[in-house]
Design an enzyme around this catalytic site. Structure first.
Site: not given
Length: 317
Positions: A43-44, A102, A136, A198, A229
């Site tokens: 079941d995980g 983050r 971070h 920026k 990303t």
């Protein structure tokens, strides 16, 4: 120092997020990897089997909370519980990449502070200490009421760049948040610094980048803690080339590299991306532009120093 360390009362275990890093730490320290098994029921649900005695031992568990973050967090917490119930003398979590970092503040109304929630879960599970790499946000250290050793990878990157023999170097902060990190690298290399400013003129419009500092004809080195990303770093590289930079290199501690990151890096102006092995990269992400430096010797020395009750601050030099 390591040769004189008695490792008989030290146990090093690995969960599933980064077994290669755990193996490298084992080789650096001479502490054999403990026998354990992380399994899933049909079941995980996760189950941990520790297959040797840990009674009275200083135990160290290596687990980055990288993708799939929730699964790796649960593995870590269950491992801590198993070690605690098996009468380990101390339980030290080695979390090279601290996921959810983050989400460290309320940026908008009704936002959660998930980095603090994870800290609470770690403490409640029974961990005695946590070792992290390049958080971070530095204030995350204050989220814990147990000792936290915060290691930094910048000297590893600095040594790599010094040995590379690059000329006309300038360190570039990819955004305002990375100025301190970039300045530290620039001081180590004894080179100037530049900053990329920026902004988005309006929603869903590409960022406009202004570069503060001289980059024309220079070899630019950008350093960050996380590349996710790869949008910011690749746009920054393009802006630097437009301003006359002769070459652009980038470095980051935690190569999350999700979504379109690999495609963006492949097509970017970045000559080489230097990363650490805090996050295990699958084969399909190991493109020629990526160079991996291991943090295993640094973490290994921290583990030995913790066991021997020695200062960790020497490792910041």
């Amino acid at each position: 120092m390591w040769e004189n360390c008695d490792t008989t009362k030290m146990k090093l275990f690995s969960c599933n997020s980064n077994p290669n890093l755990a193996k490298a730490i084992s080789e650096c320290t001479g502490i054999p990897l403990g026998r354990s098994e992380v399994v899933k029921f049909s079941d995980g649900e996760i189950n941990i089997n520790i297959e040797e005695s840990v009674r009275g031992a200083d135990t160290f568990v290596v687990q980055s909370t990288s993708s799939p973050a929730n699964e790796h967090i649960m593995e870590m917490l269950i491992m801590v519980d198993a070690l605690k119930r098996a009468s380990a003398k101390s339980i030290n979590l080695v979390v090279p990449y601290y996921g959810y970092a983050r989400q460290d503040r309320k940026a908008r109304a009704r936002d959660p502070i998930t980095a603090k929630l994870i800290a609470n879960l770690i403490e409640k599970s029974g961990a005695d200490r946590i070792i992290c790499m390049d958080l971070h946000a530095g204030q995350i250290q204050g989220f814990f009421d147990i000792p936290l050793d915060h290691l930094i990878s910048m000297p590893i990157f600095a040594e790599y760049f010094m040995n590379k023999g690059l000329s006309d170097v300038v360190v570039v902060a990819p955004d305002h948040g990375g100025v301190t990190r970039s300045r530290n690298l620039a001081q180590k290399l004894n080179v100037p610094i530049a900053i990329i400013d920026k902004r988005r003129p309006k929603a869903n419009v590409a960022e406009v980048m202004n570069i503060i500092g001289d980059v024309e004809g220079k070899t630019c080195l950008m350093i960050d803690d996380i590349i996710d990303t790869a949008g910011t770093i690749t746009l920054a590289a393009a802006a630097l080339k437009e301003k006359g930079a002769k070459a652009v290199y980038a470095a980051c501690t935690h190569p999350v590299l999700s979504g379109p990151a690999i495609e963006r890096l492949q097509a970017s102006e970045i000559e080489e991306l230097i990363v650490s092995d805090t996050i295990a990269l699958p084969t399909e992400k190991l493109i020629p532009k990526i160079k991996i430096l291991s943090v295993a010797p640094l973490i290994g020395e921290a583990i030995i120093r913790i066991h021997e009750r020695l200062s960790i601050s020497k490792l910041f030099d």
